[in-house]
Design an enzyme around this catalytic site. Sequence first.
Site, PDB file in Angstrom:
ATOM      1  CB  SER A  16      -0.974  -0.002   1.185  1.00  0.00           C
ATOM      2  OG  SER A  16      -1.902  -1.034   1.007  1.00  0.00           O
ATOM      3  CE  LYS A  68      -9.456  -5.663   4.985  1.00  0.00           C
ATOM      4  NZ  LYS A  68      -9.584  -6.355   3.706  1.00  0.00           N
ATOM      5  CG  ASN A  89     -11.120  -1.279   2.369  1.00  0.00           C
ATOM      6  OD1 ASN A  89     -12.031  -0.459   2.342  1.00  0.00           O
ATOM      7  ND2 ASN A  89     -10.445  -1.620   1.298  1.00  0.00           N
ATOM      8  CG  ASP A 104     -11.244  -5.086   0.423  1.00  0.00           C
ATOM      9  OD1 ASP A 104     -10.287  -4.572  -0.181  1.00  0.00           O
ATOM     10  OD2 ASP A 104     -11.177  -5.502   1.596  1.00  0.00           O
ATOM     11  N   GLY A 131     -13.750 -20.102   0.694  1.00  0.00           N
ATOM     12  CA  GLY A 131     -13.418 -19.318   1.889  1.00  0.00           C
ATOM     13  C   GLY A 131     -14.614 -18.477   2.298  1.00  0.00           C
ATOM     14  NE  ARG A 155      -9.533 -23.848   7.540  1.00  0.00           N
ATOM     15  CZ  ARG A 155      -8.238 -23.730   7.761  1.00  0.00           C
ATOM     16  NH1 ARG A 155      -7.427 -24.723   7.441  1.00  0.00           N
ATOM     17  NH2 ARG A 155      -7.744 -22.640   8.277  1.00  0.00           N
ATOM     18  CG  LEU A 220      -9.697 -11.952  -3.462  1.00  0.00           C
ATOM     19  CD1 LEU A 220     -10.633 -12.390  -4.564  1.00  0.00           C
ATOM     20  CD2 LEU A 220     -10.454 -11.899  -2.144  1.00  0.00           C
TER      21      LEU A 220
HETATM   22  P1  NAP Z   1      -9.516 -14.407   6.458  1.00  0.00           P
HETATM   23  O1  NAP Z   1     -10.521 -13.418   6.945  1.00  0.00           O
HETATM   24  O2  NAP Z   1      -8.530 -14.987   7.404  1.00  0.00           O
HETATM   25  O3  NAP Z   1     -10.335 -15.618   5.766  1.00  0.00           O
HETATM   26  C1  NAP Z   1      -9.683 -16.694   5.148  1.00  0.00           C
HETATM   27  C2  NAP Z   1     -10.681 -17.803   4.805  1.00  0.00           C
HETATM   28  O4  NAP Z   1      -9.933 -18.871   4.208  1.00  0.00           O
HETATM   29  C3  NAP Z   1     -11.384 -18.399   6.022  1.00  0.00           C
HETATM   30  O5  NAP Z   1     -12.634 -18.883   5.620  1.00  0.00           O
HETATM   31  C4  NAP Z   1     -10.429 -19.554   6.383  1.00  0.00           C
HETATM   32  O6  NAP Z   1     -11.029 -20.582   7.133  1.00  0.00           O
HETATM   33  C5  NAP Z   1     -10.101 -20.056   5.005  1.00  0.00           C
HETATM   34  N1  NAP Z   1      -8.874 -20.848   4.995  1.00  0.00           N
HETATM   35  C6  NAP Z   1      -7.655 -20.469   5.468  1.00  0.00           C
HETATM   36  N2  NAP Z   1      -6.768 -21.464   5.272  1.00  0.00           N
HETATM   37  C7  NAP Z   1      -7.462 -22.498   4.696  1.00  0.00           C
HETATM   38  C8  NAP Z   1      -7.101 -23.797   4.260  1.00  0.00           C
HETATM   39  N3  NAP Z   1      -5.840 -24.250   4.370  1.00  0.00           N
HETATM   40  N4  NAP Z   1      -8.068 -24.586   3.716  1.00  0.00           N
HETATM   41  C9  NAP Z   1      -9.335 -24.150   3.571  1.00  0.00           C
HETATM   42  N5  NAP Z   1      -9.745 -22.910   3.973  1.00  0.00           N
HETATM   43  C10 NAP Z   1      -8.804 -22.098   4.514  1.00  0.00           C
HETATM   44  O7  NAP Z   1      -8.633 -13.780   5.272  1.00  0.00           O
HETATM   45  P2  NAP Z   1      -9.109 -12.712   4.171  1.00  0.00           P
HETATM   46  O8  NAP Z   1      -8.925 -11.334   4.667  1.00  0.00           O
HETATM   47  O9  NAP Z   1     -10.452 -13.119   3.669  1.00  0.00           O
HETATM   48  O10 NAP Z   1      -7.987 -12.931   3.038  1.00  0.00           O
HETATM   49  C11 NAP Z   1      -7.943 -14.121   2.253  1.00  0.00           C
HETATM   50  C12 NAP Z   1      -6.910 -13.952   1.140  1.00  0.00           C
HETATM   51  O11 NAP Z   1      -7.335 -12.936   0.233  1.00  0.00           O
HETATM   52  C13 NAP Z   1      -5.519 -13.511   1.634  1.00  0.00           C
HETATM   53  O12 NAP Z   1      -4.542 -14.218   0.924  1.00  0.00           O
HETATM   54  C14 NAP Z   1      -5.445 -12.038   1.281  1.00  0.00           C
HETATM   55  O13 NAP Z   1      -4.117 -11.615   0.989  1.00  0.00           O
HETATM   56  C15 NAP Z   1      -6.290 -12.008   0.011  1.00  0.00           C
HETATM   57  N6  NAP Z   1      -6.899 -10.680  -0.194  1.00  0.00           N
HETATM   58  C16 NAP Z   1      -6.618 -10.035  -1.364  1.00  0.00           C
HETATM   59  C17 NAP Z   1      -7.178  -8.800  -1.600  1.00  0.00           C
HETATM   60  C18 NAP Z   1      -6.879  -8.102  -2.890  1.00  0.00           C
HETATM   61  O14 NAP Z   1      -7.030  -6.883  -2.967  1.00  0.00           O
HETATM   62  N7  NAP Z   1      -6.491  -8.829  -3.930  1.00  0.00           N
HETATM   63  C19 NAP Z   1      -8.018  -8.186  -0.649  1.00  0.00           C
HETATM   64  C20 NAP Z   1      -8.289  -8.879   0.546  1.00  0.00           C
HETATM   65  C21 NAP Z   1      -7.707 -10.134   0.755  1.00  0.00           C
HETATM   66  P3  NAP Z   1     -10.777 -20.629   8.743  1.00  0.00           P
HETATM   67  O15 NAP Z   1     -11.547 -19.448   9.310  1.00  0.00           O
HETATM   68  O16 NAP Z   1     -11.313 -21.947   9.117  1.00  0.00           O
HETATM   69  O17 NAP Z   1      -9.292 -20.486   8.944  1.00  0.00           O
END
Ligand code: NAP
Length: 274
Positions: A16, A68, A89, A104, A131, A155, A220
């Site tokens: 950022s 967040k 965000n 987002d 997810g 999961r 993502l």
């Molecule tokens: P988060 O709130 O931690 O949510 C992650 C989700 O993935 C949860 O449902 C989690 O389940 C699940 N998960 C994690 N590890 C897993 C595995 N090994 N197998 C199956 N499910 C799994 O994270 P988030 O903020 O949503 O971010 C997710 C990803 O998106 C990150 O890599 C982030 O960098 C990316 N992202 C990108 C952008 C962009 O602008 N491109 C914006 C936001 C996020 P549990 O709760 O059971 O762990």
Amino acid sequence: MIRLGLIGYPLEHSLSPKIHDAALKACGLGGDYSLFPIFLNNDQALRDLLVRVRSGEIRGLNVTIPHKQNIIQFLDELTPTAKAIGAVNTIFLRDEKLVGENTDAPGFSSDLKKFIGDRELENSKLALVLGAGGSARAVVYALINDGWDVTVAARRFEQAQELARLFENADAIEFNFRTFQHLNVQLIVNATPIGMFPNINQSPLPGEIKLSHDIFVYDLVYNPRETKLVGDAHTQGLNSITGLGMLIEQAALAFEIWTGCSPARDILLESINH
Ligand code: NAP
């Protein structure tokens, strides 16, 4: 002097500052974008920082993991988008009130439209979102608003159900590859961190899974620039991209809220490509 910044933890790999420094320059504005690493339960540090936004010393803040959702209790208002998603965000001051926004969702929506372009989708628009965490909430909200039906797979099935329950056109299924193969989806979105650096050889889908030739795959995750999921999809001849475009777009939209200037996206992208 426009002071901007990012609250979260950890922040050392954040792109950022580069993006927003480029935005300030592109818009001919003087200012800076600082990192404010704050642990999850450090409410006092959050309050102290927000006082600086209220006073006008800081023009605006971005918010990332793990704040967040818990930042909401310290704000005066949420935009309808942030309220529906339940996550913020971007923070700014409006009429002396601290407002929370979520860029987002429109950031994803706009990048997805660029990705799919005017390629015709067959009949119904059904998306599978992998997810059910913070970013999945923004993605599902954006997709539903854009007329998609959505199936959420997580999961922890209860987490998927909880998210799907928020929207009429969403449902939940188990995170199970065999089931995925039988879904008649046009789009798969990875909203899990699977495949993110340093675990670059992992993918939320097995490489050998055969997907229909007309499926779009949106990951993502943007670090690495080509994730295993995206690489495997390309090998099968599918249209597939990572979330770099969403990252740029959500930043540009936040920057526009703070400054009224909409920076050229290619300049922002350039800033993180070297
Ligand atoms: P988060 O709130 O931690 O949510 C992650 C989700 O993935 C949860 O449902 C989690 O389940 C699940 N998960 C994690 N590890 C897993 C595995 N090994 N197998 C199956 N499910 C799994 O994270 P988030 O903020 O949503 O971010 C997710 C990803 O998106 C990150 O890599 C982030 O960098 C990316 N992202 C990108 C952008 C962009 O602008 N491109 C914006 C936001 C996020 P549990 O709760 O059971 O762990």
